[in-house]
Structures are given as structure tokens and as C-alpha cells.
Design a protein around this motif. Structure first.
Motif, PDB file in Angstrom:
ATOM      1  N   UNK A   1      45.586  45.338   0.131  1.00  0.00           N
ATOM      2  CA  UNK A   1      46.613  44.537   0.849  1.00  0.00           C
ATOM      3  C   UNK A   1      46.292  43.045   0.671  1.00  0.00           C
ATOM      4  N   UNK A   2      47.231  42.262   0.032  1.00  0.00           N
ATOM      5  CA  UNK A   2      47.039  41.154  -0.174  1.00  0.00           C
ATOM      6  C   UNK A   2      45.776  40.534  -0.448  1.00  0.00           C
TER       7      UNK A   2
ATOM      8  N   UNK B   1      47.093  37.383  -4.549  1.00  0.00           N
ATOM      9  CA  UNK B   1      47.959  38.574  -3.636  1.00  0.00           C
ATOM     10  C   UNK B   1      48.229  39.848  -3.964  1.00  0.00           C
ATOM     11  N   UNK B   2      47.047  40.532  -4.341  1.00  0.00           N
ATOM     12  CA  UNK B   2      47.273  41.559  -5.092  1.00  0.00           C
ATOM     13  C   UNK B   2      47.314  42.709  -3.983  1.00  0.00           C
TER      14      UNK B   2
ATOM     15  N   UNK C   1      46.180  50.724 -12.208  1.00  0.00           N
ATOM     16  CA  UNK C   1      47.462  49.613 -12.377  1.00  0.00           C
ATOM     17  C   UNK C   1      47.577  49.388 -10.880  1.00  0.00           C
ATOM     18  N   UNK C   2      48.267  48.054 -10.717  1.00  0.00           N
ATOM     19  CA  UNK C   2      48.690  47.688  -9.537  1.00  0.00           C
ATOM     20  C   UNK C   2      50.132  47.354  -9.562  1.00  0.00           C
ATOM     21  N   UNK C   3      50.831  47.293  -8.218  1.00  0.00           N
ATOM     22  CA  UNK C   3      52.272  47.171  -8.263  1.00  0.00           C
ATOM     23  C   UNK C   3      52.491  45.447  -8.075  1.00  0.00           C
ATOM     24  N   UNK C   4      51.882  44.804  -7.108  1.00  0.00           N
ATOM     25  CA  UNK C   4      52.045  43.532  -6.913  1.00  0.00           C
ATOM     26  C   UNK C   4      51.103  42.512  -7.030  1.00  0.00           C
TER      27      UNK C   4
ATOM     28  N   UNK D   1      36.426  49.914  -4.545  1.00  0.00           N
ATOM     29  CA  UNK D   1      36.050  50.503  -5.974  1.00  0.00           C
ATOM     30  C   UNK D   1      37.425  50.287  -6.654  1.00  0.00           C
ATOM     31  N   UNK D   2      38.440  50.695  -6.006  1.00  0.00           N
ATOM     32  CA  UNK D   2      39.741  50.383  -6.466  1.00  0.00           C
ATOM     33  C   UNK D   2      39.978  49.008  -7.020  1.00  0.00           C
ATOM     34  N   UNK D   3      39.590  47.913  -5.977  1.00  0.00           N
ATOM     35  CA  UNK D   3      39.773  46.722  -6.248  1.00  0.00           C
ATOM     36  C   UNK D   3      39.098  46.377  -7.638  1.00  0.00           C
TER      37      UNK D   3
END
Lengths: 261, 363
Positions: A37-38, A25-26, A71-74, A60-62
């Protein structure tokens, strides 16, 4: 399909039931822009996953989230069971398990090829210099470039530099290799030599996540192909189905666009 | 359609070879260029002969007093008679060998550092030992060497001590401030920016005044720092701000991919900076760094306003000598030559260093 067979023959190294990477659930934002998104992905041991999609789709971000270049938020990412977060100890463990190959190689121009390869083993993993050099030469031979060991990165062609970058990534014996568009910056005649090295790694049972536009590579080597668009996973399938019987309209359109010529 | 044979290489036409080609391309390539060449020759014709007369042909080299200088040219007798003052200031004559030994050791250390084949350990050891030996030798008080007050240090010796200390100590401090300015931690970043901008916003004279006059006001009663030490602290801190800005310029030239590659290999912050980022950033910053070191070398002359006698102040002082009035031109020309020799050497060395470190565009 010939390569595929060879990979499956070394299946004792592969254990798809054992998760090397778990993305749960990123969600990620750049400011207000919702870039991932998710996202949910599990990558098994020895599995080769190709991530495809139009530019700006977040692929790429993934993969850059997986070794915390972003960094990721959720959500959660785990690498070999270790949570990817700000914890320094976790980060050290993750970075020793995960190696990355970049679109623009990112070799260190002030160091010779050999020094590029031995830098991390000597300074991060405290290997004796002799051992680090032996390992480096082993991997340079493996990517067919040992005779260039004393040159500097900018004396080599793009394809050679990318092979050096792969060798550098291998020197810390990572379990997981991340490839971020490894052939996109190369002249066409050099793409093959880099893909050959990658195919060799796949045969050895390395876990690989590749963001690439090389659909031939995906077809031949991948266990699974993931199609991303607008920050989400749109379709996920084995290469056979992915290329021959795409389900979603967006993937059909994408394949038409990139395979048409 | 046609097929062509491979051709062998031929020599270029004779007008395109050697000295003739050089003159044609560099001196006579266009009407403007021809005019400019003629003009340059004319200017040289006007300037060179009088200078030659003053410096050498009409100059006086022998003798021991002002009366020995009768000609229209320079009176180099003055320089020769006062040379000791220019080089050692008021350093006691019986102890001058210590100053000489120190300068010789410094020269050896620099030679060791510059020569590529020197083992790294020897380089580092000699650079670390030199300051200690310098203090013991120049200041004395140990091993039966009589103590020499720093107020007696002067001339070229003092200029070199100030410049060397300023350059060597300001470098690591400047690097830390440059990294601080890039820091993600707001406190460190703010402090670094504040310090750098504050120092760069004021002239060196102000800093020297602060260090020599204002600073002691904050010391407890009876505690007194050596005047030279205070000047050195002032100059080092001043120079550090400039070094920081130069290094920052270098850091900005480093592509983010270098940071990412170092991160993904597992390097921590300090290894990443030391092994990957700073070597590249400093290389980019070398021309600016050397520029600011050359400025510093020349600015050492400002210590005269807090009562230290560097080589320029010694010239001013000796030119006021009743027996040698009117000799200031010779003195200043001499100092100019000394400054030029040292600064040109620095400039030349930095060029070599740039060439040696240029791994980016080798063919």
C-alpha cells in the motif's frame, strides 16, 4: 558500532544523494488482496537498508518487485533511473544491475558450484569461459569456499550454500544486492558465517536492501531500518532511533516480541 | 555426573556378516518369508527343467530343413535358416552389406554417445551425421549404390529404423509441446493441450491409418509420399505427445525458486529453460521417458497393418512357409528374445544415466 565506523570510512564509494532505487507510490494486489500500500522508498548509492516486519507484512514482495520477480499494478519503481516494467530491454538492464539472494539459496542442483557461478556470465553476459572462471574463483575465495568449487550444492551445508549463492550473485558485478531473508533457513551456528560475508559487502560500498530478522545485523550495519506491517511502511529510522526510541506502538510491540528472548 | 572414554569400532557378530547375513535377512527373516522361499524353490523346480529341455537339451541345432528337427524340443534350425529374413526382410541379398554397415555405424554412434569420455563435439557430430549416412546407405541411389525401395526394407532392420527415428525425432518435438503447454500465451497453450490430448486419446493404429490412408487424400494429384516416411511421421507425432507429458511431469517437479534464481541472474526464457529447467526436468522424467520409448519400440510391430514388414511380421510370414509349418513358437520366442535384449539394454542404460545425473543426494 565498530563495523559502522568501517563502513563510513569507505565513504567515497557512498553517495546517498544519488538514488539507486526509487519506489514511488507502489501498490500491488494479489487478486483482491491489497499486499503493498502506497510504498515510497529511495535507496542511495552504497546505502544499506534493512526491511523488517512480521511475516505476511509484504516485505519480501516489496523487494521482489524491485527486480520484477513480482509485477505490480500501480506506482513506479526505478533502478538507476530505469523504469521496472514489462519492457524487455529495461528488464535486461535491471537484472544485470540487481542481484538477489534467496531464503532457500536456489542454487542449481544439477551444476557444480563453479558452474553455478559461471552460468550467467558465460551465457548472459558473453564472458569468455576463462575469465568467467577466474571471476568465479575470486568470489568463491572471497566467501571462503574456493576449495568446494567442484562439489555439487547438495554436498554443502546450508551456510556454505548461501555463501555460494552470494558469490553467484556477485559474479555479474551488480551495483545492488537484494537479500530476501538470507539466514532464515539456516541452522543457528551457520548464520554468523553468512552475516560476515554480508557485512564485508556492506564495507565494499554495495547498495543493499535486506529483508531479515537479524536485528543484530540491522543495528550494526544498516544506514536505515524500515518497519513494515500489513503491506505498508509503518516506521523508518536510523538504527539507533529505530531500536532505542521506536515511535509507533506497532514497532514497539514487534521489537518486544523479537528481542524479548 | 560422569565422563566416558571414546570407544573403538568392533566387527559385527559373525551371523551378521557376509553371505550368512544376507540369507538370514533376505530369505529366512520371518515365518512368512521362509514359506515364501520354499514355495519359490518349488516353483522353480517345476518350471526350469522343462524349459531347459525345450530350449537346449531336446532342441535341434543342426540341419537345414524341417525334417532335421526330430526331437521334442525347439527347432532352432528354422531360426538359423530364416535369420536373414528376420534381420533384413526383403532387402536384396547382394546389398545386405549396406544394412550391416548401417547397423555397425549406429552401434558405434550409440557407443560414442554412451561413453562419457567422448568429446561433446564428436558426440553431436556423429549423431547428426548418422541419419544422413543411414539414408544414403540403406536407400542408395548415390555413389553408384543401387536404389533399394523402402518396401524392401524389413525385419529387425526396419524395426530399428522406425524405433530410432521415432525416439530421436519425437524428443525435441515433445519438449516443445511440453513447454507450449506451460506457456503463458493462451494460443500456444491451447494448441499444445489440444494436440497432446487428441493424440493421447487415440490408439497408435488410428494414427498409422491416418498417416498411411487418410493423409494421401489431402495431397495434390500425383504427389506420393513414401509409405515408410508416412509411418515415421505418424509414429513420431504420436510419440511426441507422450514425451511431452513425461517432460511436463518433470517440469512440475521443479521448484519455482529455480525459475526465480535464473530470472534474477538475467537469463532469458530460452537460456533459462535450456540451462536450468530442462536438464533438471528431463532428469526427473527419465524413468517415464524410457518407459514410453520401450513402449514405442514394441509398438513398432503395429506397422504391419499398413503393410510394412518389421521383425514380428517377418516371423509370421516365414511361419506360414509351406516347408516350415508349425514353427511359429520358435519364431515368436526368438522375437521375444530380440525385443527383450533391446528393451532391457534401454532400461539398464536409463538406470545408469539416472545414477550418473543424480547430483541431488550425493554424500
Amino acid at each position: 558500532m565498530e563495523n559502522k565506523k568501517i563502513i563510513e570510512s569507505s565513504s567515497e564509494l557512498r553517495d546517498l544523494s544519488q538514488n539507486m532505487i526509487e519506489v514511488d507510490n507502489l501498490n500491488k494486489w494479489y487478486g483482491d488482496f491489497h499486499v503493498l500500500k502506497d510504498i515510497n522508498i529511495n535507496v542511495g548509492k552504497g546505502e544499506i537498508v534493512v526491511v523488517a516486519g512480521p511475516s505476511g507484512s509484504g516485505k519480501s514482495t516489496l523487494i521482489r518487485c524491485i527486480n520484477r520477480l513480482e509485477e505490480y499494478q500501480e506506482g513506479h519503481i526505478k533502478v538507476k533511473g530505469v523504469e521496472v516494467n514489462a519492457d524487455v530491454k529495461n528488464l535486461r538492464e535491471i537484472r544485470s544491475n540487481v542481484a538477489m539472494v534467496f531464503q532457500h539459496f536456489n542454487l542449481f542442483p544439477h551444476l557444480s558450484i563453479l558452474e553455478n557461478l559461471t552460468l550467467a556470465p558465460i551465457w548472459v553476459y558473453n564472458k569468455p569461459k576463462k575469465e568467467a572462471i577466474d571471476t568465479a574463483m575470486h568470489y568463491l575465495e572471497r566467501v571462503n569456499i574456493a576449495e568446494q568449487a567442484d562439489k555439487y550444492p547438495n554436498q554443502l551445508s546450508g551456510g556454505q550454500q548461501q555463501r555460494v549463492a552470494i558469490a553467484r550473485a556477485l559474479c555479474k558485478s551488480p551495483d545492488i544486492m537484494l537479500f530476501d531473508e538470507p539466514t532464515s533457513a539456516l541452522d543457528p551456528e551457520m548464520i554468523g558465517e553468512v552475516l560476515d560475508v554480508m557485512i564485508g559487502l556492506a564495507k565494499d560500498g554495495k547498495t543493499m536492501v535486506c529483508v531479515t530478522h537479524e536485528m543484530g545485523f540491522a543495528r550494526k550495519v544498516a544506514d536505515r531500518v524500515i518497519f513494515m506491517d500489513e503491506g505498508q511502511i509503518v516506521e523508518e529510522n536510523d538504527p539507533e532511533t529505530f531500536f532505542n526510541n521506536p515511535e509507533s506502538d506497532r514497532l514497539k510491540l514487534f521489537l518486544e516480541q523479537i528481542l524479548a528472548h | 555426573m560422569a565422563v566416558y572414554q571414546l570407544k573403538t569400532a568392533k566387527e559385527p557378530p559373525s551371523l551378521e556378516r557376509g553371505a550368512i547375513a544376507w540369507v538370514r535377512h533376505h530369505l529366512l527373516s520371518s515365518t512368512f518369508n521362509i514359506l515364501f522361499t520354499a514355495l519359490s524353490i518349488y516353483i522353480l523346480y517345476i518350471i526350469v527343467p522343462p524349459l531347459l529341455n525345450w530350449f537346449i537339451l531336446d532342441a535341434d541345432f543342426v540341419g537345414s530343413k524341417k525334417a532335421d528337427c526330430g526331437g521334442d524340443g525347439a527347432c532352432w534350425v528354422f531360426i538359423r535358416e530364416k535369420l536373414k529374413m528376420f534381420i533384413y526382410g526383403f532387402y536384396p541379398e547382394s546389398e545386405v552389406w549396406r544394412a550391416n554397415l548401417t547397423m555397425a555405424l549406429a552401434a558405434i554412434t550409440i557407443a560414442l554417445a554412451v561413453i562419457e569420455r567422448t568429446p561433446k563435439k564428436v558426440k553431436i557430430a556423429s549423431i547428426l551425421i548418422l541419419p544422413i549416412v543411414t539414408i544414403i546407405l540403406l536407400s542408395g541411389g548415390y555413389f553408384g549404390l543401387p536404389h533399394v525401395e523402402t518396401s524392401a526394407w524389413g525385419g529387425l532392420l526396419l524395426t530399428l529404423v522406425i524405433a530410432a527415428v521415432g525416439i530421436v525425432l519425437s524428443f525435441p518435438i515433445g519438449v516443445l509441446f511440453a513447454l507450449g503447454r506451460q506457456s503463458k500465451l493462451p494460443i500456444i497453450k491451447t494448441l499444445s493441450v489440444f494436440y497432446i490430448e487428441l493424440i493421447r486419446g487415440v490408439p497408435l493404429i488410428t494414427v498409422l491409418f491416418m498417416a498411411s490412408v487418410v493423409l494421401p487424400l489431402f495431397f495434390p494429384e500425383g504427389m506420393d509420399f513414401d509409405k515408410l516416411v508416412r509411418a515415421l511421421i505418424g509414429i513420431t507425432l504420436f510419440q511426441a505427445a507422450y514425451v511431452a507429458e513425461n517432460i511436463r511431469g518433470g517440469l512440475q517437479a521443479i521448484h519455482s525458486g529455480q525459475y526465480e534464481a535464473a530470472d534474477s541472474l538475467g537469463l532469458g526464457y530460452w537460456s533459462k529453460m535450456r540451462l536450468v529447467i530442462l536438464p533438471q526436468a528431463i532428469k526427473v522424467a527419465i524413468p517415464n521417458l524410457v518407459g514410453s520409448f520401450i513402449s514405442l519400440f514394441k509398438d513398432t510391430s503395429l506397422v504391419m497393418i499398413i503393410g510394412l514388414f518389421d521383425i514380428l511380421s517377418m516371423v509370421k510370414l516365414t511361419a506360414n512357409d509351406r516347408d516350415w509349418l508349425g514353427m511359429s513358437t520358435e519364431g515368436f520366442v526368438f522375437v521375444a528374445i530380440i525385443y527383450w535384449v533391446f528393451n532391457y539394454a534401454m532400461s539398464k542404460y536409463s538406470k545408469n544415466l539416472e545414477k550418473k545425473l543424480n547430483t541431488d543426494n550425493r554424500d
